[in-house]
Structures are given as structure tokens and as C-alpha cells.
Enzyme design. Structure first.
Site, short mmCIF file in Angstrom:
data_model
loop_
_atom_site.label_atom_id
_atom_site.label_comp_id
_atom_site.label_asym_id
_atom_site.label_seq_id
_atom_site.Cartn_x
_atom_site.Cartn_y
_atom_site.Cartn_z
N THR A 110 -38.90 3.59 29.87
CA THR A 110 -39.78 2.69 29.11
C THR A 110 -40.14 3.26 27.73
O THR A 110 -40.88 2.64 26.98
CB THR A 110 -41.08 2.45 29.90
OG1 THR A 110 -41.69 3.73 30.16
CG2 THR A 110 -40.78 1.74 31.21
N LYS A 158 -47.56 5.88 36.42
CA LYS A 158 -48.30 4.65 36.01
C LYS A 158 -47.34 3.50 35.71
O LYS A 158 -47.74 2.34 35.68
CB LYS A 158 -49.18 4.95 34.79
CG LYS A 158 -48.48 5.23 33.48
CD LYS A 158 -49.53 5.45 32.39
CE LYS A 158 -49.07 5.69 30.99
NZ LYS A 158 -47.76 5.92 30.59
N SER A 159 -46.06 3.84 35.50
CA SER A 159 -45.09 2.77 35.20
C SER A 159 -44.28 2.36 36.42
O SER A 159 -43.50 1.40 36.36
CB SER A 159 -44.14 3.24 34.09
OG SER A 159 -44.85 3.47 32.91
N ARG A 216 -32.23 23.50 25.44
CA ARG A 216 -31.23 23.56 24.36
C ARG A 216 -30.78 24.98 24.02
O ARG A 216 -29.60 25.21 23.77
CB ARG A 216 -31.79 22.90 23.10
CG ARG A 216 -31.88 21.40 23.19
CD ARG A 216 -32.49 20.79 21.95
NE ARG A 216 -32.63 19.33 22.07
CZ ARG A 216 -33.53 18.64 21.39
NH1 ARG A 216 -34.36 19.24 20.54
NH2 ARG A 216 -33.63 17.32 21.55
N CYS A 219 -32.36 15.29 17.13
CA CYS A 219 -31.75 14.23 16.31
C CYS A 219 -31.36 14.75 14.93
O CYS A 219 -30.23 14.52 14.45
CB CYS A 219 -32.71 13.05 16.18
SG CYS A 219 -34.41 13.49 15.97
N GLY A 273 -39.11 8.98 15.21
CA GLY A 273 -38.87 10.27 15.87
C GLY A 273 -40.09 10.75 16.66
O GLY A 273 -39.97 11.57 17.56
N LYS A 278 -35.76 24.26 15.27
CA LYS A 278 -34.61 23.60 15.92
C LYS A 278 -33.45 23.47 14.92
O LYS A 278 -32.30 23.75 15.23
CB LYS A 278 -35.01 22.20 16.41
CG LYS A 278 -36.01 22.18 17.54
CD LYS A 278 -36.50 20.76 17.80
CE LYS A 278 -37.68 20.72 18.74
NZ LYS A 278 -38.26 19.35 18.87
N HIS A 282 -33.33 9.13 10.08
CA HIS A 282 -33.65 10.37 9.36
C HIS A 282 -32.70 10.57 8.19
O HIS A 282 -31.50 10.27 8.29
CB HIS A 282 -33.50 11.56 10.30
CG HIS A 282 -34.54 11.64 11.39
ND1 HIS A 282 -35.67 10.86 11.43
CD2 HIS A 282 -34.58 12.42 12.49
CE1 HIS A 282 -36.38 11.17 12.51
NE2 HIS A 282 -35.74 12.11 13.18
N ASN A 312 -31.85 8.02 14.03
CA ASN A 312 -32.24 9.14 14.90
C ASN A 312 -32.37 8.73 16.37
O ASN A 312 -32.33 9.57 17.27
CB ASN A 312 -33.57 9.74 14.42
CG ASN A 312 -34.68 8.71 14.31
OD1 ASN A 312 -34.61 7.81 13.47
ND2 ASN A 312 -35.69 8.81 15.14
C1 2RA Z 1 -38.76 14.04 15.53
N1 2RA Z 1 -36.68 15.22 15.99
O1 2RA Z 1 -38.14 13.38 14.70
C2 2RA Z 1 -38.04 14.96 16.48
C3 2RA Z 1 -38.05 14.45 17.87
N2 2RA Z 1 -37.44 13.19 18.00
O2 2RA Z 1 -39.99 13.99 15.67
#
Ligand code: 2RA
Length: 330
Positions: A9, A37-38, A97, A126, A157, A206, A235, A308
Site C-alpha cells: 500500500t 493496520k492494513s 545493501r 534510487c 523519494g 549511500k 531525481h 526514482n
Molecule cells: C529518497 N533515495 O529519495 C531516498 C529513498 N527513496 O529519499
């Protein structure tokens, strides 16, 4: 294929459903999973209403594949349980990761590393995915020496609440719920995720670590500044690349034009360049503004844009699943 979708969701989960449908992934049974809850809510897949189930119910159904996009804590707790039950997990969180024994995969770059023993596979961040899609072919040809990346990241994001904050601020809703520490409308926040060591954010860390693992190359230097901007389509990244060797601009363009998953949009005289407005809803990584950095030799500037939520998350994860099926790894 029985496919569990953990985080069905959420914003990425909804795009994963759409991508699975669009690419006609061989789903025989879709198992939507969300927070307690979902449970009981309904999602739609291929025009069929399917009830959201609990994590344990999903594990007990022994799906072949579980796509996760429900945050790192959920992945840390439940991905191993799915894997122990024989499910192959493709996790979109940052939980695994950088684990030495987990693969971090962009299919166009390093899918061949995958083996049947990989039961938890990490989907990169992303902003990493769109960056390495461009760095990989150029590294092979010219050798990376140093990369400086500045990002301009969409509010998508951060998730639905961030999109709601932006839209509320645009409409002048003074009581808009605040996801960010400041207003995002008419603003730019040099603060994606949380600040970690050395006053870098986790998003920047990251970007400075994941590419080296994916490219299998830690011989080059990489630094990043990640900025949140009031954008929704994807992005954007301004990238400065110093190579070990000199290059020809036309050769750069040709290499990128011939790279699967990358589209060159670079005709500034006709105002053609990548923009989130154009990338929104598409799976390609768009690159443009390709030009030599005249301040030093062997150095290039370029601009990368991608949706993204798609190639930056859902599509990349589904492409990993497609590879697993094609290679009989599940
Ligand atoms: C952001 N890359 O854009 C991170 C997580 N989606 O906030």
C-alpha cells in the site's frame, strides 16, 4: 510464480504492482502484505481485488519471490523469515545493501553475479541506480578517477506524506503536516534522510558507497551532496567525472546512446535535455548536458534524470525478478 509484495500500500509498492502488470510478469498468485493496520484492506492487481494479508500468512504461503518496500526495520525482521521458508527476497530498503554476503544488483550491470544461494537480494538506492547506469559504460571505456555528484531529489523519494506536504504548501494550507524540518515549497533542503558521521547524510553515504559495490570497483573517489527539491517526477543529478584517460565527447554520447536502459537527450540549441517532468512514469535513465569540464583534463560534466519510483525502485526490482525467472534461479 507466487509473488509476495511487502509494502503493497506504499508509494513504491503501488508502482511495483503497476510494473508487474505492465511487464506481464508471470504472477500466478499475488500476495499483498502490509502492516497489521492494513490487513484486510483490498488492493487491485490485473483488475482483481485481493485482500492484504499479514506477514506470517504470507510466509506460510511460501511465495517464490517476495518484493519488499516497507522500510529497513521491516526488512531486517521479516526478510530472513521469508528466506528461511525458501522465498527469494528482493529488498528495496537499505537494510542489506552493504552486507558483504548480499548482492546489490542493477540487472544491466551485475545480474550475472546472482546464484540460487542468493535468498536476499538488495535493490540499490534510487539515486544510486540512475548514477551507475551512466558510470558503468564510461568506467569500462575510460576508467573512473573521481566522481562528484549533486542531487536534486523528488519529494516522492520520501513518500506519500511528503507529496501531501508539498501539495498542501502549494495550496496555502497553513496547517500542512510537516515531514521535512522546513517548508519544501519554494525551497531546497540539503538534507535527505538523516545526518550521520562527518556531517554527511545517509543518502550521501549511500551515493558514495553503493556504486563501488555495484561496479565492483573501489579504485575511484566519489563524493556527494544530496538535496531535496519540490519536484514530483524524478531525481536529477549533476555529475562531474574525472577519468583516468582522455575521451572524445562524441564517443561519450555514442557509448551512452548504445547503453541499454539509457537514453541520451542532449540538444541544448533546441532546448532538449533531461527533466523530471519528462522522466515521470518512464523506466529509462535520461542523460544530457554532456560537456567537457574545461577546468581540468580528462573531465566531463553531465546531467542525469530518472523516475526514482520506477527505474530507481520498482522497475529495477522487477527486472531482478525477471532475471531470476529467466535464469531458473527461483
Ligand atoms: C529518497 N533515495 O529519495 C531516498 C529513498 N527513496 O529519499
Amino acid at each position: 510464480m507466487k509473488v509476495a509484495l511487502v509494502g503493497a500500500t506504499g508509494m513504491v509498492g503501488e508502482v511495483m504492482l503497476k510494473v508487474l502488470e505492465e511487464r506481464n510478469f508471470p504472477v500466478t498468485k499475488l500476495i499483498p502484505v502490509a502492516s497489521e493496520k492494513s490487513v484486510g484492506k483490498t488492493i487491485f492487481f490485473k483488475n482483481e481485488a485481493i485482500e492484504v494479508v499479514s506477514m506470517q500468512e504470507a510466509i506460510d504461503m511460501q511465495p517464490h519471490i517476495a518484493l519488499f518496500s516497507a522500510g529497513g526495520n521491516t526488512s531486517l525482521e521479516f526478510a530472513p523469515k521469508f528466506a528461511a521458508a525458501g522465498t527469494t527476497v528482493i529488498d528495496n530498503s537499505s537494510a542489506f545493501r552493504m552486507d558483504a554476503d548480499k548482492k546489490l544488483v542493477v540487472p544491466e550491470i551485475n545480474a550475472e553475479e546472482l546464484t540460487p544461494e542468493d535468498k536476499i537480494i538488495a535493490n540499490p538506492n534510487c539515486s544510486t541506480i540512475q548514477l551507475v547506469m551512466v558510470l558503468h559504460p564510461l568506467n569500462k571505456k575510460f576508467g573512473l578517477k573521481r566522481v562528484v555528484v549533486s542531487t536534486y531529489q523528488s519529494v516522492t523519494g520520501t513518500g506519500k506524506n511528503a507529496v501531501d506536504q508539498l501539495n498542501a504548501e502549494i495550496s496555502g494550507d497553513a496547517d500542512a503536516a510537516k515531514v521535512y524540518p522546513y517548508e519544501i515549497f519554494k525551497n531546497a533542503l540539503p538534507h535527505c534522510d538523516v545526518f550521520a558521521e562527518d556531517d554527511y547524510t545517509k543518502e550521501e553515504i549511500k551515493l558514495m558507497t553503493e556504486p563501488k559495490k555495484i561496479l565492483g570497483d573501489d579504485s575511484f573517489n566519489l563524493t556527494a551532496t544530496a538535496v531535496r527539491v519540490p519536484v514530483q517526477g524524478g531525481h536529477s543529478e549533476s555529475v562531474n567525472i574525472e577519468f583516468e584517460n582522455d575521451f572524445d565527447i562524441d564517443e561519450i554520447r555514442n557509448i551512452l546512446s548504445e547503453t541499454p536502459g539509457v537514453t541520451v537527450l542532449d540538444d541544448v540549441q533546441n532546448k532538449i535535455y533531461p527533466m523530471p517532468l519528462y522522466a515521470d512514469g518512464k523506466d529509462e535513465v535520461f542523460v544530457g548536458r554532456i560537456r567537457r569540464d574545461r577546468s581540468q583534463p580528462n573531465t566531463l560534466n553531465l546531467w542525469i534524470v530518472a523516475d526514482n519510483l520506477r527505474k530507481g525502485a520498482a522497475t529495477n526490482a522487477v527486472q531482478i525478478a525477471e532475471y531470476l525467472v529467466k535464469q531458473d534461479l527461483v
